[in-house]
Design a protein around this motif. Sequence first.
Motif, PDB file in Angstrom:
ATOM      1  N   UNK A 180     101.108 -19.783  -5.474  1.00 31.35           N
ATOM      2  CA  UNK A 180     100.005 -19.445  -4.557  1.00 31.35           C
ATOM      3  C   UNK A 180     100.459 -19.498  -3.106  1.00 31.35           C
ATOM      4  N   UNK A 181      99.821 -18.665  -2.268  1.00 36.24           N
ATOM      5  CA  UNK A 181     100.012 -18.771  -0.817  1.00 36.24           C
ATOM      6  C   UNK A 181      99.008 -19.757  -0.230  1.00 36.24           C
ATOM      7  N   UNK A 182      97.883 -19.911  -0.900  1.00 31.57           N
ATOM      8  CA  UNK A 182      96.860 -20.850  -0.410  1.00 31.57           C
ATOM      9  C   UNK A 182      96.102 -21.433  -1.591  1.00 31.57           C
ATOM     10  N   UNK A 183      95.685 -22.682  -1.425  1.00 30.65           N
ATOM     11  CA  UNK A 183      94.789 -23.316  -2.404  1.00 30.65           C
ATOM     12  C   UNK A 183      93.453 -23.558  -1.722  1.00 30.65           C
ATOM     13  N   UNK A 184      92.387 -23.278  -2.445  1.00 31.89           N
ATOM     14  CA  UNK A 184      91.063 -23.660  -1.940  1.00 31.89           C
ATOM     15  C   UNK A 184      90.522 -24.743  -2.867  1.00 31.89           C
ATOM     16  N   UNK A 185      90.219 -25.883  -2.279  1.00 35.84           N
ATOM     17  CA  UNK A 185      89.727 -27.001  -3.087  1.00 35.84           C
ATOM     18  C   UNK A 185      88.202 -26.913  -3.137  1.00 35.84           C
ATOM     19  N   UNK A 186      87.691 -26.650  -4.336  1.00 30.08           N
ATOM     20  CA  UNK A 186      86.224 -26.541  -4.474  1.00 30.08           C
ATOM     21  C   UNK A 186      85.783 -27.105  -5.832  1.00 30.08           C
ATOM     22  N   UNK A 187      86.409 -28.211  -6.197  1.00 30.93           N
ATOM     23  CA  UNK A 187      86.002 -28.893  -7.436  1.00 30.93           C
ATOM     24  C   UNK A 187      85.219 -30.144  -7.067  1.00 30.93           C
ATOM     25  N   UNK A 188      84.576 -30.728  -8.076  1.00 26.03           N
ATOM     26  CA  UNK A 188      83.859 -31.975  -7.791  1.00 26.03           C
ATOM     27  C   UNK A 188      84.864 -33.121  -7.615  1.00 26.03           C
ATOM     28  N   UNK A 189      84.424 -34.158  -6.921  1.00 29.17           N
ATOM     29  CA  UNK A 189      85.239 -35.378  -6.837  1.00 29.17           C
ATOM     30  C   UNK A 189      84.862 -36.266  -8.008  1.00 29.17           C
ATOM     31  N   UNK A 190      85.847 -36.548  -8.859  1.00 30.33           N
ATOM     32  CA  UNK A 190      85.612 -37.483  -9.959  1.00 30.33           C
ATOM     33  C   UNK A 190      86.911 -38.251 -10.204  1.00 30.33           C
ATOM     34  N   UNK A 237      68.584 -43.102 -16.351  1.00 36.19           N
ATOM     35  CA  UNK A 237      68.006 -42.528 -15.125  1.00 36.19           C
ATOM     36  C   UNK A 237      68.503 -41.093 -14.977  1.00 36.19           C
ATOM     37  N   UNK A 238      67.594 -40.146 -14.760  1.00 35.01           N
ATOM     38  CA  UNK A 238      68.007 -38.748 -14.578  1.00 35.01           C
ATOM     39  C   UNK A 238      68.565 -38.562 -13.177  1.00 35.01           C
ATOM     40  N   UNK A 239      69.547 -37.648 -13.066  1.00 33.72           N
ATOM     41  CA  UNK A 239      70.129 -37.330 -11.755  1.00 33.72           C
ATOM     42  C   UNK A 239      70.011 -35.826 -11.545  1.00 33.72           C
ATOM     43  N   UNK A 240      69.400 -35.436 -10.430  1.00 36.95           N
ATOM     44  CA  UNK A 240      69.272 -34.005 -10.105  1.00 36.95           C
ATOM     45  C   UNK A 240      70.003 -33.760  -8.792  1.00 36.95           C
ATOM     46  N   UNK A 241      70.711 -32.639  -8.701  1.00 38.24           N
ATOM     47  CA  UNK A 241      71.427 -32.365  -7.445  1.00 38.24           C
ATOM     48  C   UNK A 241      70.892 -31.100  -6.788  1.00 38.24           C
ATOM     49  N   UNK A 242      71.574 -30.684  -5.710  1.00 38.27           N
ATOM     50  CA  UNK A 242      71.073 -29.520  -4.952  1.00 38.27           C
ATOM     51  C   UNK A 242      71.482 -28.193  -5.594  1.00 38.27           C
ATOM     52  N   UNK A 266      77.281 -32.204  -4.574  1.00 36.24           N
ATOM     53  CA  UNK A 266      78.129 -33.248  -5.140  1.00 36.24           C
ATOM     54  C   UNK A 266      77.315 -34.495  -5.466  1.00 36.24           C
ATOM     55  N   UNK A 267      77.712 -35.150  -6.559  1.00 35.84           N
ATOM     56  CA  UNK A 267      76.994 -36.377  -6.967  1.00 35.84           C
ATOM     57  C   UNK A 267      77.962 -37.565  -7.008  1.00 35.84           C
ATOM     58  N   UNK A 318      70.859 -38.806   0.123  1.00 32.67           N
ATOM     59  CA  UNK A 318      71.872 -38.029   0.845  1.00 32.67           C
ATOM     60  C   UNK A 318      73.238 -38.691   0.692  1.00 32.67           C
ATOM     61  N   UNK A 319      74.292 -37.957   1.064  1.00 31.71           N
ATOM     62  CA  UNK A 319      75.654 -38.493   0.893  1.00 31.71           C
ATOM     63  C   UNK A 319      75.840 -39.820   1.612  1.00 31.71           C
ATOM     64  N   UNK A 320      75.140 -39.984   2.740  1.00 36.56           N
ATOM     65  CA  UNK A 320      75.326 -41.196   3.547  1.00 36.56           C
ATOM     66  C   UNK A 320      74.697 -42.431   2.926  1.00 36.56           C
ATOM     67  N   UNK A 321      73.942 -42.250   1.859  1.00 33.64           N
ATOM     68  CA  UNK A 321      73.273 -43.404   1.239  1.00 33.64           C
ATOM     69  C   UNK A 321      73.626 -43.456  -0.246  1.00 33.64           C
ATOM     70  N   UNK A 322      74.810 -43.999  -0.571  1.00 35.80           N
ATOM     71  CA  UNK A 322      75.263 -44.013  -1.962  1.00 35.80           C
ATOM     72  C   UNK A 322      74.288 -44.758  -2.885  1.00 35.80           C
ATOM     73  N   UNK A 323      74.160 -44.243  -4.089  1.00 36.05           N
ATOM     74  CA  UNK A 323      73.319 -44.923  -5.085  1.00 36.05           C
ATOM     75  C   UNK A 323      74.264 -45.732  -5.968  1.00 36.05           C
ATOM     76  N   UNK A 324      74.458 -46.971  -5.566  1.00 38.83           N
ATOM     77  CA  UNK A 324      75.422 -47.832  -6.248  1.00 38.83           C
ATOM     78  C   UNK A 324      74.735 -48.595  -7.380  1.00 38.83           C
ATOM     79  N   UNK A 325      75.570 -49.233  -8.214  1.00 39.20           N
ATOM     80  CA  UNK A 325      75.010 -50.070  -9.286  1.00 39.20           C
ATOM     81  C   UNK A 325      74.172 -51.194  -8.678  1.00 39.20           C
ATOM     82  N   UNK A 326      74.595 -51.702  -7.521  1.00 36.65           N
ATOM     83  CA  UNK A 326      73.829 -52.793  -6.872  1.00 36.65           C
ATOM     84  C   UNK A 326      72.435 -52.325  -6.485  1.00 36.65           C
ATOM     85  N   UNK A 327      72.353 -51.094  -5.912  1.00 35.71           N
ATOM     86  CA  UNK A 327      71.034 -50.576  -5.534  1.00 35.71           C
ATOM     87  C   UNK A 327      70.185 -50.347  -6.787  1.00 35.71           C
ATOM     88  N   UNK A 328      70.825 -49.760  -7.795  1.00 35.74           N
ATOM     89  CA  UNK A 328      70.078 -49.446  -9.026  1.00 35.74           C
ATOM     90  C   UNK A 328      69.513 -50.733  -9.644  1.00 35.74           C
TER      91      UNK A 328
END
Length: 263
Positions: free
Chosen positions: A213-223, A107-112, A93-94, A68-78
């Motif tokens: 634009x009158x409004x922006x909707x942010x719906x891209x991945x964070x990278x 390592x394969x990564x699968x998301x929702x 989001x990954x 889950x988002x609250x438990x990052x999979x870091x290089x240290x964990x890996x």
Amino acid sequence: MTTSSSILSTTENLPRVLIVKPPAAMAVLGDRFVASTKFEILKAFESPLPLPEFLANHSDSVSAVIAPLAAPVTADLIRLLPNLRLVVTTSAGVDHVDLVECRRRGISVANAGSSFSEDVADTAVGLLIDVFRRISAANRFVKQRFWPLKGDYPLGSKLGRKRIGTVGLGSIGSKIATRLEPFGCQISYSSRNQKPCVPYHYYMDVEEMAANSDALIICCELNEKTVHLINKDVLSALGKQGVIVNVARGAIIDEDGEMLERR
Ligand SMILES: NC(=O)C1=CN([C@@H]2O[C@H](COP(=O)(O)OP(=O)(O)OC[C@H]3O[C@@H](n4cnc5c(N)ncnc54)[C@H](O)[C@@H]3O)[C@@H](O)[C@H]2O)C=CC1
Ligand SMILES: O=CC(=O)O
């Protein structure tokens, strides 16, 4: 007849799946969320031990992680999991997974996938209507008993015919666009690449899209390219009356206090 020792040895041979922190769905579904006869779940969060100590007894046997988002999979964990083959995120989001390290280790990564896309798209449109029509703001005004003191709350405006730019036109962005079409909105988008089969105007440059634009909707991945993509230049191009709905990640907006104050 199955003996208890054979049950134990059968379980011992199953692939082990590590959960460092419980996904939100476990609060609702409990162990049904992960019930399976095909793998054994290791719940690190139920152990009083710090994670490295907990893993000292199990690390070789872990072949997958539910993240889950609250438990990052870091290089240290890996690094602690030499036989890790798969990371499954409970989010679309990954960005909480070290993808570079996963790629390096094979390592394969699968998301929702698109599981949440419809609900997030509904929410984004709901938030747009709320802000343009000033529903929550007017509600706060009334509840704070300002109406008799300050008079009528300023009128809101319609969503219809607004110029809406979506930053990202993936699973969520395209569902938002589909929902906005019947309102008569003029939809444009920016994304990594132009999509040949969509009818909306494409901007390579988010600042240019904001200016139109009158409004922006942010719906891209964070990278690494989208961190602080929405900066002071984009905000000033959008203008003081401009609206931003962010259903993606906070870090995409440069939330420098001074910059937001200046708006
Ligand atoms: N608020 C919520 O409950 C949820 C939020 N999300 C967030 O929304 C994000 C998007 O989700 P999906 O649409 O399912 O992902 P997706 O993978 O289908 O689409 C991602 C979009 O981001 C765009 N993108 C990537 N780099 C970009 C850049 N440099 N500039 C502009 N656009 C760029 C891609 O071109 C693509 O259009 C997720 O990564 C996650 O962070 C996802 C699900 C639920
Ligand atoms: O934020 C939620 C996600 O699925 O990503």
